[in-house]
Enzyme design. Sequence first.
Site, PDB file in Angstrom:
ATOM      1  N   HIS A  99     -44.696  10.678   6.711  1.00  0.00           N
ATOM      2  CA  HIS A  99     -44.130   9.428   7.178  1.00  0.00           C
ATOM      3  C   HIS A  99     -44.075   8.483   5.538  1.00  0.00           C
ATOM      4  CE1 HIS A  99     -41.854   6.342   9.378  1.00  0.00           C
ATOM      5  NE2 HIS A  99     -42.508   5.528   8.409  1.00  0.00           N
ATOM      6  N   HIS A 112     -35.350   4.008   7.173  1.00  0.00           N
ATOM      7  CA  HIS A 112     -35.230   5.117   7.995  1.00  0.00           C
ATOM      8  C   HIS A 112     -33.877   5.445   8.128  1.00  0.00           C
ATOM      9  CE1 HIS A 112     -39.275   4.221  10.488  1.00  0.00           C
ATOM     10  NE2 HIS A 112     -39.402   4.393   8.894  1.00  0.00           N
ATOM     11  N   HIS A 148     -43.771   0.463  -0.067  1.00  0.00           N
ATOM     12  CA  HIS A 148     -42.357  -0.107  -0.245  1.00  0.00           C
ATOM     13  C   HIS A 148     -42.340  -0.610  -1.370  1.00  0.00           C
ATOM     14  CE1 HIS A 148     -40.855   1.073   3.570  1.00  0.00           C
ATOM     15  NE2 HIS A 148     -41.585   0.670   4.263  1.00  0.00           N
ATOM     16  N   ASP A 183     -40.287   7.255   4.169  1.00  0.00           N
ATOM     17  CA  ASP A 183     -40.093   5.781   3.492  1.00  0.00           C
ATOM     18  C   ASP A 183     -39.630   5.869   2.316  1.00  0.00           C
ATOM     19  OD1 ASP A 183     -40.584   4.486   5.751  1.00  0.00           O
ATOM     20  OD2 ASP A 183     -42.846   4.142   5.342  1.00  0.00           O
TER      21      ASP A 183
END
Length: 319
Positions: A259, A96, A286, A263
């Site tokens: 979101h 973030h 991720h 990321d």
Amino acid sequence: MIALDGWSAKQGTLARELVIEGRGLHTGRHVRVSVLPVHDISGAHEVHGIRFRRTDLSGASDAGAEIPVDPALRWAQPLCTMLRTESAVGVRTVEHLLAALVMCEIDHAVVALDAEELPILDGSATPWVDAIRACGRVELDRPKRFLRVLKPVTVESGGRGPKREMRIEPAPCYEVDVTNDLKGFGGMTWSGELTPRVFADEIAPSRSYGRIKWALPAMLAGYLKRTPILRGARLSCTASIVGSRVIGGMRMPDEFVRHRVLDLVGDMAMAGGPLLGRIRALRPCHEMNHRLVSALLSDRSAWRWESFPARDPHQITGR
């Protein structure tokens, strides 16, 4: 070619120190973070970029406690991005802040923290963006650098589970097209050009999210394995899902996919700067983000650094 619309022509750093405190999402520990300006990037410091510095490690030298932002230092952890040196000095949940720094055009800074994990704050990047804006930005005597994508690079997931696919390809600006789905909420897509303003207004407010029924067993398993996971998760810092609804409601109807974009931007920031390319992502995570940035950087023919001269105000016309 003149400077890109929405972006500065020169690199920048903070006008003053930024200080923020909170608790880590996974460790649950309180942490104090100081983001320090870096004004001298001449000579050996010309490519300083963003570096993390652990201030809580007694006996560690400055060099030993410093962690550069480098995909090669990524350490696989569940539900976050972690950097770790060969001497086992690490910092987790960096995505973030990295997204906020790259999209607020803070190209050089030292992030000093007195614990292993950055604070989750409200689960979004907005507190970071607001804090950076409050500190202000100072331009440096270096042209803004963009990483231009020269040819397509694709990574795909293998094995069981839903298909995940990511592709980065040449484009004249920073573009993303992200699709994600979640049982009970259906498919969601966010597509568009990313600029500092678009990121702050449309992407940064989106929060980390998860189902409570999965979070509680994960927390218990983490305690049993002595692995910190979700120990700091609270309703105040996540979009907590029960069934097909979010406790307290969603900030926007497609908050979850936004979101994922947040990321993705944070993880791709490990390339060292904003991109000139288009990312198409199906169910990014991720791990896949890391695979994409690593695959891109490992192919030296797939990218180059590029800068643009400042815009001449006498040549600007209304649009």
